[in-house]
Design an enzyme around this catalytic site. Structure first.
Site, PDB file in Angstrom:
ATOM      1  CB  VAL A  92     -23.549   1.620  -3.464  1.00  0.00           C
ATOM      2  CG1 VAL A  92     -23.950   0.183  -3.236  1.00  0.00           C
ATOM      3  CG2 VAL A  92     -22.652   2.094  -2.382  1.00  0.00           C
ATOM      4  CG  PHE A  93     -20.629   5.736  -2.911  1.00  0.00           C
ATOM      5  CD1 PHE A  93     -21.736   6.345  -2.329  1.00  0.00           C
ATOM      6  CD2 PHE A  93     -19.823   4.937  -2.132  1.00  0.00           C
ATOM      7  CE1 PHE A  93     -22.028   6.163  -0.993  1.00  0.00           C
ATOM      8  CE2 PHE A  93     -20.103   4.738  -0.789  1.00  0.00           C
ATOM      9  CZ  PHE A  93     -21.210   5.351  -0.221  1.00  0.00           C
ATOM     10  N   GLY A 111     -18.995  -1.980  -2.489  1.00  0.00           N
ATOM     11  CA  GLY A 111     -19.124  -2.257  -3.911  1.00  0.00           C
ATOM     12  C   GLY A 111     -19.093  -0.981  -4.723  1.00  0.00           C
ATOM     13  CE1 TYR A 133      -3.339  -2.663  -0.217  1.00  0.00           C
ATOM     14  CE2 TYR A 133      -3.885  -2.323   2.085  1.00  0.00           C
ATOM     15  CZ  TYR A 133      -4.100  -2.966   0.881  1.00  0.00           C
ATOM     16  OH  TYR A 133      -5.097  -3.920   0.786  1.00  0.00           O
TER      17      TYR A 133
HETATM   18  N1  LIG Z   1      -7.359  -8.123  -0.332  1.00  0.00           N
HETATM   19  C1  LIG Z   1      -7.454  -7.386  -1.414  1.00  0.00           C
HETATM   20  O1  LIG Z   1      -7.148  -7.805  -2.538  1.00  0.00           O
HETATM   21  C2  LIG Z   1      -7.955  -5.981  -1.283  1.00  0.00           C
HETATM   22  C3  LIG Z   1      -8.288  -5.223  -2.424  1.00  0.00           C
HETATM   23  C4  LIG Z   1      -8.759  -3.912  -2.239  1.00  0.00           C
HETATM   24  C5  LIG Z   1      -8.907  -3.408  -0.952  1.00  0.00           C
HETATM   25  N2  LIG Z   1      -8.552  -4.140   0.136  1.00  0.00           N
HETATM   26  C6  LIG Z   1      -8.731  -3.648   1.518  1.00  0.00           C
HETATM   27  O2  LIG Z   1     -10.085  -3.261   1.657  1.00  0.00           O
HETATM   28  C7  LIG Z   1     -10.179  -1.911   2.099  1.00  0.00           C
HETATM   29  C8  LIG Z   1     -11.434  -1.283   1.567  1.00  0.00           C
HETATM   30  O3  LIG Z   1     -11.472  -1.290   0.166  1.00  0.00           O
HETATM   31  P1  LIG Z   1     -12.219  -0.131  -0.619  1.00  0.00           P
HETATM   32  O4  LIG Z   1     -11.531   1.142  -0.342  1.00  0.00           O
HETATM   33  O5  LIG Z   1     -12.361  -0.573  -2.011  1.00  0.00           O
HETATM   34  O6  LIG Z   1     -13.608  -0.168   0.186  1.00  0.00           O
HETATM   35  P2  LIG Z   1     -14.996   0.556   0.328  1.00  0.00           P
HETATM   36  O7  LIG Z   1     -15.204   0.744   1.785  1.00  0.00           O
HETATM   37  O8  LIG Z   1     -16.035  -0.273  -0.383  1.00  0.00           O
HETATM   38  O9  LIG Z   1     -14.873   1.938  -0.434  1.00  0.00           O
HETATM   39  C9  LIG Z   1     -14.308   3.003   0.150  1.00  0.00           C
HETATM   40  C10 LIG Z   1     -14.432   4.205  -0.757  1.00  0.00           C
HETATM   41  O10 LIG Z   1     -15.766   4.679  -0.736  1.00  0.00           O
HETATM   42  C11 LIG Z   1     -15.766   6.038  -0.300  1.00  0.00           C
HETATM   43  N3  LIG Z   1     -16.931   6.218   0.568  1.00  0.00           N
HETATM   44  C12 LIG Z   1     -17.195   5.561   1.720  1.00  0.00           C
HETATM   45  N4  LIG Z   1     -18.369   5.976   2.241  1.00  0.00           N
HETATM   46  C13 LIG Z   1     -18.841   6.911   1.401  1.00  0.00           C
HETATM   47  C14 LIG Z   1     -20.004   7.687   1.393  1.00  0.00           C
HETATM   48  N5  LIG Z   1     -20.921   7.605   2.393  1.00  0.00           N
HETATM   49  N6  LIG Z   1     -20.163   8.533   0.356  1.00  0.00           N
HETATM   50  C15 LIG Z   1     -19.241   8.593  -0.627  1.00  0.00           C
HETATM   51  N7  LIG Z   1     -18.109   7.881  -0.677  1.00  0.00           N
HETATM   52  C16 LIG Z   1     -17.923   7.043   0.329  1.00  0.00           C
HETATM   53  C17 LIG Z   1     -14.472   6.248   0.445  1.00  0.00           C
HETATM   54  O11 LIG Z   1     -14.010   7.584   0.350  1.00  0.00           O
HETATM   55  P3  LIG Z   1     -13.708   8.484   1.668  1.00  0.00           P
HETATM   56  O12 LIG Z   1     -12.336   8.113   2.158  1.00  0.00           O
HETATM   57  O13 LIG Z   1     -13.729   9.863   1.130  1.00  0.00           O
HETATM   58  O14 LIG Z   1     -14.782   8.221   2.658  1.00  0.00           O
HETATM   59  C18 LIG Z   1     -13.531   5.296  -0.275  1.00  0.00           C
HETATM   60  O15 LIG Z   1     -12.940   5.919  -1.389  1.00  0.00           O
HETATM   61  C19 LIG Z   1      -8.868  -1.258   1.662  1.00  0.00           C
HETATM   62  O16 LIG Z   1      -8.520  -0.145   2.452  1.00  0.00           O
HETATM   63  C20 LIG Z   1      -7.897  -2.403   1.862  1.00  0.00           C
HETATM   64  O17 LIG Z   1      -7.506  -2.449   3.225  1.00  0.00           O
HETATM   65  C21 LIG Z   1      -8.097  -5.417  -0.013  1.00  0.00           C
END
Ligand SMILES: NC(=O)c1ccc[n+]([C@@H]2O[C@H](COP(=O)([O-])OP(=O)(O)OC[C@H]3O[C@@H](n4cnc5c(N)ncnc54)[C@H](OP(=O)(O)O)[C@@H]3O)[C@@H](O)[C@H]2O)c1
Length: 285
Positions: A205-206, A203, A46
């Site tokens: 959704v946004f 997912g 990361y």
């Molecule tokens: N194992 C793997 O292969 C793998 C792959 C990808 C990710 N990950 C892990 O999973 C974690 C989460 O992944 P993700 O970031 O894709 O997850 P997510 O929680 O589905 O999406 C987060 C994104 O949505 C935005 N968001 C959240 N709430 C919101 C709202 N109410 N309105 C508008 N935007 C909103 C956030 O921005 P803001 O920061 O502005 O709130 C952020 O950019 C990562 O940090 C990582 O640790 C693992």
């Protein structure tokens, strides 16, 4: 060691996202712990191999003790990097590399040990005995408490688990990515007593157009339950009988708190199926 019902993902804390300062990270760790979010998800890569060290500094600057939180990290993905001699993205899982990466993560995170250590993605070249050797050594030295995988199929899990105990699989599952549900992967994990973690739990959704059925459904349920769309997405996962641990990616303390609140919500049966139907685009048979 128990993980919290919501895991805070740290992928966008640093260079790959919000570039939070040490002070910002310390405050987020403290606030999350106050809100019951004690588990934090990392990977060596990361921020282009920089975010673990940013988090480590934040943890030191916070008033949180190491034993108050759980730290998850992953290894195995090699990004293109002249310093590492990597000409292309690839996977590496020989025992020496796994052990060295775990030690490096622990050093960067300044955390003494990892609560959970995951293999980031399956490699066609991975060898179970090499992996088992590395995990056994890391456990015997107290450097990792538990071992798991990420993005592994059930066949890949079975291949490995004849040599090493696997407790988690971190996979992509959400109300817009139902594959792990539809292909019975989640039932297979349950049968093997492996707990799923959900990455990208909100997912797409946004990113949905306002006239998409799922968007309309989320909007209607938002009013009914007084929850935002992100909370409904968490509640959707929570209703599944698999003890899925959502790994949330938000960098906002308030959004993290709201996600934790959503784990208390029990969607009514037909509301869950409304979301399911809207996501699949057709009613159940
Ligand atoms: N194992 C793997 O292969 C793998 C792959 C990808 C990710 N990950 C892990 O999973 C974690 C989460 O992944 P993700 O970031 O894709 O997850 P997510 O929680 O589905 O999406 C987060 C994104 O949505 C935005 N968001 C959240 N709430 C919101 C709202 N109410 N309105 C508008 N935007 C909103 C956030 O921005 P803001 O920061 O502005 O709130 C952020 O950019 C990562 O940090 C990582 O640790 C693992």
């Amino acid at each position: 060691m128990g993980l919290s019902k919501i895991i805070q993902g740290c992928m966008t804390y640093g260079e790959w996202g919000k570039q939070l300062t040490t002070h910002d990270i310390a405050k987020r760790i403290e606030s999350n712990v106050e809100n019951g979010i004690t588990s934090f998800d990392h990977a060596d890569i990361y921020g282009g191999y920089t975010t673990e060290a940013d988090f480590g500094k934040g943890l030191q600057a916070s008033h949180i003790q190491r034993s108050d939180i759980q730290i998850i990290s992953k290894c195995g993905l090699q990004l293109p990097s002249p310093e590492r001699g990597n000409q292309l993205k690839h996977y590496q899982y020989d025992a020496d590399y796994i052990v060295a990466q775990a030690r490096q993560s622990i050093s960067n995170l300044q955390c003494d040990y990892l609560d959970v250590f995951l293999l980031h993605r399956p490699s066609p070249l991975m060898q179970k005995d090499e992996i088992a050797k590395a995990i056994s050594l890391l456990k015997s030295e107290g450097l990792i408490k538990a071992f798991g995988v990420s993005n592994f199929s059930l066949a890949q899990i079975d291949y490995l688990s004849s040599s090493v105990e696997i407790l988690y699989n971190q996979i992509q599952i959400s109300c817009t990515h139902l594959e792990a549900l539809e292909n019975d992967h989640l039932y297979g994990l349950s049968q093997r007593q492996i707990q799923p973690m959900a990455w990208q739990p909100l997912g797409e959704v946004f990113k949905l157009d306002s006239d998409h059925n799922l968007k309309i459904c989320l909007s209607e349920l938002s009013s009914k339950y007084n929850l935002n769309e992100a909370q409904l997405a968490i509640a959707f996962l929570n209703k599944l009988p698999f003890d899925i641990l959502p790994v949330i990616g938000t960098t906002s303390v308030e959004r993290s708190r709201l996600s934790m609140e959503a784990t208390q919500v029990d969607l009514e049966l037909q509301d869950w199926f409304r979301l399911y139907e809207a996501s699949r685009g057709h009613e159940v048979a």
